[in-house]
Design a protein around this motif. Sequence first.
Motif, PDB file in Angstrom:
ATOM      1  N   LEU A 210      -8.834   7.084   0.755  1.00  9.12           N
ATOM      2  CA  LEU A 210     -10.216   7.458  -0.268  1.00  9.12           C
ATOM      3  C   LEU A 210     -10.220   5.862  -1.446  1.00  9.12           C
ATOM      4  O   LEU A 210      -9.473   6.323  -2.338  1.00  9.12           O
ATOM      5  CB  LEU A 210     -11.237   7.791   0.244  1.00  9.12           C
ATOM      6  CG  LEU A 210     -10.942   8.857   1.004  1.00  9.12           C
ATOM      7  CD1 LEU A 210     -12.160  10.405   0.283  1.00  9.12           C
ATOM      8  CD2 LEU A 210     -11.184   8.445   1.999  1.00  9.12           C
ATOM      9  N   SER A 211     -11.561   5.435  -1.802  1.00 14.61           N
ATOM     10  CA  SER A 211     -11.356   4.823  -2.877  1.00 14.61           C
ATOM     11  C   SER A 211     -12.077   5.735  -4.268  1.00 14.61           C
ATOM     12  O   SER A 211     -12.346   7.180  -3.305  1.00 14.61           O
ATOM     13  CB  SER A 211     -12.417   3.402  -3.207  1.00 14.61           C
ATOM     14  OG  SER A 211     -13.518   3.616  -2.154  1.00 14.61           O
ATOM     15  N   ARG A 216     -14.784   4.854  -0.425  1.00 15.09           N
ATOM     16  CA  ARG A 216     -14.989   4.062   1.093  1.00 15.09           C
ATOM     17  C   ARG A 216     -13.403   4.885   1.600  1.00 15.09           C
ATOM     18  O   ARG A 216     -12.607   5.088   0.359  1.00 15.09           O
ATOM     19  CB  ARG A 216     -15.253   2.849   1.100  1.00 15.09           C
ATOM     20  CG  ARG A 216     -17.031   2.099   0.483  1.00 15.09           C
ATOM     21  CD  ARG A 216     -16.719   1.140   0.122  1.00 15.09           C
ATOM     22  NE  ARG A 216     -18.377   1.081  -0.058  1.00 15.09           N
ATOM     23  CZ  ARG A 216     -18.990  -0.085   1.518  1.00 15.09           C
ATOM     24  NH1 ARG A 216     -17.698   0.129   2.511  1.00 15.09           N
ATOM     25  NH2 ARG A 216     -19.730  -0.356   1.423  1.00 15.09           N
ATOM     26  N   VAL A 217     -12.798   4.494   2.772  1.00 14.08           N
ATOM     27  CA  VAL A 217     -11.865   3.966   3.169  1.00 14.08           C
ATOM     28  C   VAL A 217     -11.030   3.069   2.722  1.00 14.08           C
ATOM     29  O   VAL A 217     -11.478   1.528   3.112  1.00 14.08           O
ATOM     30  CB  VAL A 217     -12.028   4.450   4.710  1.00 14.08           C
ATOM     31  CG1 VAL A 217     -10.365   4.359   5.478  1.00 14.08           C
ATOM     32  CG2 VAL A 217     -12.088   5.422   5.397  1.00 14.08           C
ATOM     33  N   VAL A 247       0.717   3.677  -1.737  1.00 10.50           N
ATOM     34  CA  VAL A 247      -0.653   3.912  -1.201  1.00 10.50           C
ATOM     35  C   VAL A 247      -0.883   4.326  -3.079  1.00 10.50           C
ATOM     36  O   VAL A 247      -2.371   4.335  -3.240  1.00 10.50           O
ATOM     37  CB  VAL A 247      -0.309   5.531  -1.500  1.00 10.50           C
ATOM     38  CG1 VAL A 247      -1.403   6.767  -1.281  1.00 10.50           C
ATOM     39  CG2 VAL A 247      -0.222   5.321   0.301  1.00 10.50           C
ATOM     40  N   LEU A 248      -0.181   3.831  -4.191  1.00 15.36           N
ATOM     41  CA  LEU A 248      -0.324   4.488  -5.748  1.00 15.36           C
ATOM     42  C   LEU A 248      -1.263   3.508  -6.018  1.00 15.36           C
ATOM     43  O   LEU A 248      -1.880   3.423  -6.447  1.00 15.36           O
ATOM     44  CB  LEU A 248       0.626   4.757  -6.115  1.00 15.36           C
ATOM     45  CG  LEU A 248       0.853   4.622  -7.811  1.00 15.36           C
ATOM     46  CD1 LEU A 248       0.058   5.905  -8.355  1.00 15.36           C
ATOM     47  CD2 LEU A 248       2.355   5.071  -8.330  1.00 15.36           C
ATOM     48  N   ARG A 249      -0.806   2.584  -5.935  1.00 15.41           N
ATOM     49  CA  ARG A 249      -1.514   0.817  -6.311  1.00 15.41           C
ATOM     50  C   ARG A 249      -3.282   0.936  -5.592  1.00 15.41           C
ATOM     51  O   ARG A 249      -3.518   0.584  -6.181  1.00 15.41           O
ATOM     52  CB  ARG A 249      -0.477  -0.124  -4.999  1.00 15.41           C
ATOM     53  CG  ARG A 249       1.065  -1.096  -5.952  1.00 15.41           C
ATOM     54  CD  ARG A 249       0.674  -2.915  -5.531  1.00 15.41           C
ATOM     55  NE  ARG A 249       2.084  -2.694  -6.537  1.00 15.41           N
ATOM     56  CZ  ARG A 249       3.554  -2.671  -5.908  1.00 15.41           C
ATOM     57  NH1 ARG A 249       3.287  -2.134  -4.959  1.00 15.41           N
ATOM     58  NH2 ARG A 249       4.579  -3.020  -6.455  1.00 15.41           N
ATOM     59  N   LEU A 250      -2.766   1.753  -4.386  1.00 13.94           N
ATOM     60  CA  LEU A 250      -4.293   1.225  -4.083  1.00 13.94           C
ATOM     61  C   LEU A 250      -5.672   2.552  -4.875  1.00 13.94           C
ATOM     62  O   LEU A 250      -6.171   2.107  -4.824  1.00 13.94           O
ATOM     63  CB  LEU A 250      -4.338   2.015  -2.540  1.00 13.94           C
ATOM     64  CG  LEU A 250      -3.692   0.744  -1.506  1.00 13.94           C
ATOM     65  CD1 LEU A 250      -3.367   1.715   0.370  1.00 13.94           C
ATOM     66  CD2 LEU A 250      -4.640  -0.354  -0.952  1.00 13.94           C
ATOM     67  N   LEU A 251      -4.566   3.583  -5.088  1.00 10.41           N
ATOM     68  CA  LEU A 251      -5.301   4.233  -5.564  1.00 10.41           C
ATOM     69  C   LEU A 251      -5.516   3.702  -7.294  1.00 10.41           C
ATOM     70  O   LEU A 251      -6.868   3.823  -7.793  1.00 10.41           O
ATOM     71  CB  LEU A 251      -4.480   5.742  -5.953  1.00 10.41           C
ATOM     72  CG  LEU A 251      -4.729   6.340  -4.309  1.00 10.41           C
ATOM     73  CD1 LEU A 251      -3.694   7.596  -5.215  1.00 10.41           C
ATOM     74  CD2 LEU A 251      -6.514   6.928  -3.600  1.00 10.41           C
ATOM     75  N   ARG A 252      -4.760   3.047  -7.500  1.00  9.82           N
ATOM     76  CA  ARG A 252      -5.132   2.198  -8.644  1.00  9.82           C
ATOM     77  C   ARG A 252      -4.875   1.098  -8.875  1.00  9.82           C
ATOM     78  O   ARG A 252      -5.819   0.390 -10.435  1.00  9.82           O
ATOM     79  CB  ARG A 252      -3.890   2.015  -9.774  1.00  9.82           C
ATOM     80  CG  ARG A 252      -2.250   3.738  -9.726  1.00  9.82           C
ATOM     81  CD  ARG A 252      -2.697   3.861 -10.987  1.00  9.82           C
ATOM     82  NE  ARG A 252      -2.013   4.520 -11.278  1.00  9.82           N
ATOM     83  CZ  ARG A 252      -0.716   5.492 -12.611  1.00  9.82           C
ATOM     84  NH1 ARG A 252       0.030   4.535 -12.283  1.00  9.82           N
ATOM     85  NH2 ARG A 252      -0.238   6.650 -12.177  1.00  9.82           N
TER      86      ARG A 252
END
Lengths: 270, 286
Positions: A210-211, A216-217, A247-252
């Motif tokens: 999630l953002s 959002r996804v 996943v870390l990149r997506l979250l950051r």
Amino acid sequence: MTDNQIPAELVMTGIAKVYGTNRAIDDISATVPAGQVTVIVGPSGAGKTTLLRIICGLDAPTSGQVHFDGAPIDGVPDGLAMVFQDYSRSLFPWLRVEANVGFPLRRIDKKLRRSRVMEALEAVGLAGKEHLYPWEMSGGMQQRVAIARALACHPRLLVMDEPYASVDAQTRAELEDLLLTIQATMKITVLVVTHDIDESVYLADNIIVLSKAPSRVSEEIPVRLARPRDQITTKEDAEFIRLRAHVLRLLRNIPEAPTGAGSLAAKVTA
Amino acid sequence: MSVLTRAAQPGVSASDLPRRSRLIGRRVVLSAIVPILILLVWWLGSLSPTKGLFIASPLATVVRTFQDFLGGNASHLFLGTVAWQDLLPSLWRATVGFWLALVVGVVVGTALGVKPVVAALFQPLVHLGRSLPTPALLGVFFLLFGTGDWPKVLLIAFGVIWPILFNTIDGVQGIGTGRAHVAEVFKLRRRDVLFRILLPGAAPKIFAGARVALSLSLIMMIISELQKSRNGLGYLLVATQRNFDYPGFWSVLLVLALIGIILNIIIVRIERRVLAWHQGATSQHD
Ligand SMILES: Nc1ncnc2c1ncn2[C@@H]1O[C@H](COP(=O)(O)OP(=O)(O)O)[C@@H](O)[C@H]1O
Ligand SMILES: [Mg+2]
């Protein structure tokens, strides 16, 4: 447990939740496949708890719908059981372990209830502890009681909200493995919310990232790490390392490293 | 004390049994000091040339208490005439009043606690009731309910219900959303939620309220018997004073003190039993 317990599938379509002027969830559509472990990971305040409350029928979405095995949910679906984040507030200190675990089963016959309670306690490694009070146990043991209470309901979908956030790292690893063992033997659908990236990759068949709120996804990531998983070997697997970096990149909100260098770069930073 | 312990120290054996018993002995001695001082002051007061007339000596009071309250034969359960005529009627009224308050207080308090809307609706009424000085209502209760036991019982109930009511509301509201969600997710039956979550969860608060109410009920019992009464300990206090019967007056005070002490012992015992989980749970969180 009973073998006619078919795991449930959960489908979220266009979920949004607005609190006054605060848009907590913008638009979430995702599927939680039957018989698998799905992990929702997102930053703090992303609306993860809110989303779970909607899935459990405790709260209505502002718009969108949740289907439990094809039927739109209205109230808490049958076959759904939940493990709450804070065991000290979800267990009842005036009841012994046996009564705590058997509480949701008060409608069924006493003998059958007792055997299901014992079976559930056995599954979480607490056989013989049924006469203790929760406050006579460590935090990890109390969370096992909470898991046993959910399992005793013979759920088709087990929902957990940051179940291991308040236990120490060692206990956390034990409880992660416990969950995977239970899921493998009982073949139930499991949906876990966490903000711990390693945990999400370690547990999941699918990760829903999630953002930040309004959420959002960001991405749905299939995890193809071999099972049974192991705290040491799985976590040194190159695929594990690549996934946690991803996943870390997506979250950051950091763009992906150029193809090919991705896994290498992740390995170096890890 | 310190002289005693120091003298005994060189002979300390490996077993700590003598030490334990010495500690217990020390506590007994300590807790006896204040009562002995009170007795001494009381006795000195009874010797005073001016006040002594109104103060019966401790010995005369004890003798009189035995005569009045314990003089009976087996057919009277060894209780004296005064015990039958005044003590038991008083205790009966206080008991009925207290239990009435407890039942009504817990039922209404639970209803108000689970329904915030209802609580808001009745809040002004509840605060009005609480702030009325109950003793001032004595006359009103006599007017409304005649002169028998009922006005007294109802006055006691009205006077002691407030701590029970407020603590029950507080206790029920303090159950928290976490446990409410558990009840909802696991589809617990309404009566299980009521009897196995709400009431046990609120029990520590309810107990605290009941304890206050119990000592209040003794006070209200006396107040309710000061007027228009033909028996009871409160009536006896007035009657003995009027007849200059000071040993009788002091024996009533002694009996009241004993009742207070006994009730406290009983409630502490019950609390330890019923709320063992609460002590365990709170000591873990410290
Ligand atoms: N009952 C509520 N009323 C108003 N706002 C809420 C409520 N529950 C959650 N929120 C808001 O929704 C957002 C997401 O909260 P939450 O679902 O608890 O996030 P997470 O579990 O991901 O940390 C937060 O901004 C929070 O303030
Ligand atoms: Mg949360």
